[in-house]
Scaffold this motif. Structure first.
Motif, PDB file in Angstrom:
ATOM      1  N   ARG A 101      74.475  23.493  25.118  1.00 11.23           N
ATOM      2  CA  ARG A 101      75.299  24.322  26.001  1.00 11.23           C
ATOM      3  C   ARG A 101      76.671  24.578  25.361  1.00 11.23           C
ATOM      4  N   ALA A 102      77.249  23.554  24.748  1.00 10.03           N
ATOM      5  CA  ALA A 102      78.555  23.715  24.096  1.00 10.03           C
ATOM      6  C   ALA A 102      78.461  24.692  22.930  1.00 10.03           C
ATOM      7  N   ASP A 148      78.143  28.147  24.387  1.00  6.87           N
ATOM      8  CA  ASP A 148      79.450  28.581  24.885  1.00  6.87           C
ATOM      9  C   ASP A 148      80.359  29.013  23.736  1.00  6.87           C
ATOM     10  N   GLN A 149      80.322  28.268  22.642  1.00  2.89           N
ATOM     11  CA  GLN A 149      81.157  28.603  21.482  1.00  2.89           C
ATOM     12  C   GLN A 149      80.711  29.917  20.858  1.00  2.89           C
ATOM     13  N   ALA A 187      79.195  32.326  22.407  1.00  2.00           N
ATOM     14  CA  ALA A 187      79.575  33.376  23.357  1.00  2.00           C
ATOM     15  C   ALA A 187      81.061  33.696  23.236  1.00  2.00           C
ATOM     16  N   ALA A 188      81.888  32.682  22.995  1.00  2.00           N
ATOM     17  CA  ALA A 188      83.324  32.911  22.848  1.00  2.00           C
ATOM     18  C   ALA A 188      83.620  33.755  21.611  1.00  2.00           C
ATOM     19  N   VAL A 247      88.599  32.137  26.971  1.00  2.00           N
ATOM     20  CA  VAL A 247      87.198  31.716  26.960  1.00  2.00           C
ATOM     21  C   VAL A 247      86.923  30.666  25.896  1.00  2.00           C
ATOM     22  N   GLY A 248      87.553  30.793  24.719  1.00  2.00           N
ATOM     23  CA  GLY A 248      87.157  29.932  23.615  1.00  2.00           C
ATOM     24  C   GLY A 248      88.238  29.123  22.938  1.00  2.00           C
ATOM     25  N   ARG A 266      89.070  21.157  31.394  1.00  2.00           N
ATOM     26  CA  ARG A 266      87.997  20.164  31.250  1.00  2.00           C
ATOM     27  C   ARG A 266      88.423  18.815  31.819  1.00  2.00           C
TER      28      ARG A 266
END
Length: 156
Positions: free
Chosen positions: A12-13, A16-17, A19-20, A61-62, A118
Protein backbone atom coordinates in the motif's frame (compact mmCIF):
# COMPACT_ATOMS: atom_id res chain seq x y z
CA UNK A 1 7.77 0.10 20.20
CA UNK A 2 7.16 0.46 16.45
CA UNK A 3 5.55 -2.48 14.73
CA UNK A 4 7.09 -4.10 11.69
CA UNK A 5 4.91 -3.29 8.66
CA UNK A 6 3.07 -6.18 7.07
CA UNK A 7 3.37 -7.08 3.40
CA UNK A 8 -0.01 -5.48 2.51
CA UNK A 9 1.05 -2.30 4.32
CA UNK A 10 4.33 -2.22 2.37
CA UNK A 11 2.47 -2.74 -0.91
CA UNK A 12 0.00 0.00 0.00
CA UNK A 13 2.85 2.40 0.83
CA UNK A 14 4.55 1.67 -2.50
CA UNK A 15 1.27 2.18 -4.36
CA UNK A 16 0.71 5.46 -2.51
CA UNK A 17 4.23 6.60 -3.41
CA UNK A 18 3.75 5.68 -7.07
CA UNK A 19 0.43 7.54 -7.09
CA UNK A 20 2.13 10.60 -5.59
CA UNK A 21 4.75 10.64 -8.35
CA UNK A 22 1.99 10.10 -10.92
CA UNK A 23 0.15 13.07 -9.46
CA UNK A 24 3.33 15.16 -9.70
CA UNK A 25 3.66 14.32 -13.38
CA UNK A 26 -0.03 14.87 -14.06
CA UNK A 27 -0.21 18.16 -12.16
CA UNK A 28 2.83 19.54 -13.97
CA UNK A 29 1.33 18.47 -17.31
CA UNK A 30 -1.98 20.15 -16.44
CA UNK A 31 -0.16 23.35 -15.53
CA UNK A 32 1.71 23.18 -18.83
CA UNK A 33 -1.55 22.67 -20.72
CA UNK A 34 -3.07 25.64 -18.89
CA UNK A 35 -0.06 27.78 -19.79
CA UNK A 36 -0.21 26.73 -23.44
CA UNK A 37 -3.98 27.21 -23.58
CA UNK A 38 -3.66 30.79 -22.41
CA UNK A 39 -0.39 31.46 -24.22
CA UNK A 40 -1.56 34.79 -25.64
CA UNK A 41 -2.60 36.01 -22.15
CA UNK A 42 0.63 35.31 -20.31
CA UNK A 43 4.11 36.66 -20.68
CA UNK A 44 7.16 34.62 -19.94
CA UNK A 45 7.49 36.47 -16.61
CA UNK A 46 4.82 34.24 -15.07
CA UNK A 47 5.85 30.90 -16.55
CA UNK A 48 7.25 29.52 -13.28
CA UNK A 49 4.46 30.91 -11.13
CA UNK A 50 1.88 28.91 -13.06
CA UNK A 51 3.50 25.65 -11.93
CA UNK A 52 3.16 26.34 -8.20
CA UNK A 53 -0.17 24.42 -7.99
CA UNK A 54 1.69 21.32 -9.18
CA UNK A 55 4.16 21.76 -6.34
CA UNK A 56 1.41 22.22 -3.77
CA UNK A 57 -0.56 19.18 -4.94
CA UNK A 58 2.57 17.01 -4.97
CA UNK A 59 3.60 18.15 -1.51
CA UNK A 60 0.15 17.51 -0.06
CA UNK A 61 0.01 13.97 -1.41
CA UNK A 62 3.60 12.76 -1.42
CA UNK A 63 5.96 15.07 0.43
CA UNK A 64 9.44 16.05 -0.66
CA UNK A 65 10.24 13.46 -3.37
CA UNK A 66 7.18 14.01 -5.57
CA UNK A 67 7.46 17.77 -5.04
CA UNK A 68 11.05 17.73 -6.30
CA UNK A 69 9.90 15.68 -9.30
CA UNK A 70 7.11 18.18 -10.01
CA UNK A 71 9.62 21.03 -9.64
CA UNK A 72 12.08 19.45 -12.05
CA UNK A 73 9.33 18.81 -14.59
CA UNK A 74 8.06 22.35 -14.12
CA UNK A 75 11.48 23.81 -14.82
CA UNK A 76 11.86 21.59 -17.89
CA UNK A 77 8.38 22.51 -19.17
CA UNK A 78 8.99 26.20 -18.47
CA UNK A 79 12.28 26.13 -20.33
CA UNK A 80 10.49 24.49 -23.25
CA UNK A 81 7.77 27.19 -23.23
CA UNK A 82 10.13 30.16 -23.06
CA UNK A 83 12.80 28.51 -25.18
CA UNK A 84 15.85 26.66 -23.96
CA UNK A 85 18.13 29.47 -25.16
CA UNK A 86 16.47 31.82 -22.61
CA UNK A 87 17.89 29.71 -19.77
CA UNK A 88 21.25 31.41 -20.35
CA UNK A 89 19.71 34.78 -19.43
CA UNK A 90 20.76 35.87 -15.88
CA UNK A 91 17.19 36.93 -15.09
CA UNK A 92 15.88 33.49 -16.00
CA UNK A 93 18.62 31.84 -13.95
CA UNK A 94 17.51 33.85 -10.91
CA UNK A 95 13.87 32.87 -11.52
CA UNK A 96 14.88 29.20 -11.75
CA UNK A 97 16.88 29.48 -8.52
CA UNK A 98 13.95 31.10 -6.70
CA UNK A 99 11.58 28.46 -8.09
CA UNK A 100 13.96 25.70 -6.96
CA UNK A 101 14.12 27.18 -3.45
CA UNK A 102 10.33 27.41 -3.39
CA UNK A 103 10.11 23.79 -4.55
CA UNK A 104 12.35 22.57 -1.74
CA UNK A 105 10.51 24.67 0.87
CA UNK A 106 7.08 23.45 -0.24
CA UNK A 107 8.34 19.86 -0.34
CA UNK A 108 9.78 20.04 3.17
CA UNK A 109 6.60 21.57 4.55
CA UNK A 110 4.52 18.91 2.79
CA UNK A 111 6.71 16.15 4.23
CA UNK A 112 6.35 17.59 7.71
CA UNK A 113 2.57 17.85 7.36
CA UNK A 114 2.32 14.26 6.11
CA UNK A 115 4.47 13.06 9.03
CA UNK A 116 2.29 14.99 11.50
CA UNK A 117 -0.86 13.58 9.90
CA UNK A 118 0.45 10.01 10.28
CA UNK A 119 1.41 10.65 13.90
CA UNK A 120 -2.03 12.07 14.69
CA UNK A 121 -3.76 9.10 13.03
CA UNK A 122 -1.60 6.69 15.04
CA UNK A 123 -2.33 8.60 18.26
CA UNK A 124 -6.08 8.49 17.59
CA UNK A 125 -5.95 4.77 16.77
CA UNK A 126 -4.04 4.10 20.01
CA UNK A 127 -6.50 6.19 22.03
CA UNK A 128 -9.45 4.33 20.49
CA UNK A 129 -7.83 0.98 21.27
CA UNK A 130 -7.23 2.03 24.90
CA UNK A 131 -10.80 3.29 25.15
CA UNK A 132 -12.19 0.03 23.75
CA UNK A 133 -10.03 -1.97 26.19
CA UNK A 134 -11.17 0.10 29.15
CA UNK A 135 -14.79 -0.12 28.04
CA UNK A 136 -14.54 -3.91 27.79
CA UNK A 137 -13.19 -4.00 31.35
CA UNK A 138 -15.93 -1.72 32.62
CA UNK A 139 -18.60 -3.78 30.88
CA UNK A 140 -17.54 -6.90 32.82
CA UNK A 141 -17.09 -5.47 36.33
CA UNK A 142 -19.78 -5.54 39.00
CA UNK A 143 -21.83 -2.46 39.80
CA UNK A 144 -19.46 -1.30 42.52
CA UNK A 145 -15.69 -1.21 42.29
CA UNK A 146 -12.97 0.14 44.56
CA UNK A 147 -9.63 1.16 43.06
CA UNK A 148 -6.60 1.14 45.37
CA UNK A 149 -2.99 2.10 44.81
CA UNK A 150 0.09 -0.02 45.56
CA UNK A 151 0.04 0.99 49.29
CA UNK A 152 -3.59 -0.05 49.69
CA UNK A 153 -5.00 3.48 49.80
CA UNK A 154 -8.41 3.90 48.16
CA UNK A 155 -8.12 5.93 44.96
CA UNK A 156 -11.75 5.85 43.85
Amino acid sequence: MPQTPTLPEIRRARLDQAAAYGLALGAAAICLAFRLLLDHQFHDDFVFLLFVPALLASAAVGGLGPTLAAGALSILFSAWVIGFQAVDDPETIVRIAVFMALTVAIGLIGSRLLHSNRAIRQFVADAQAREAHLQSILDTVPDAMIVIDERGAIQS
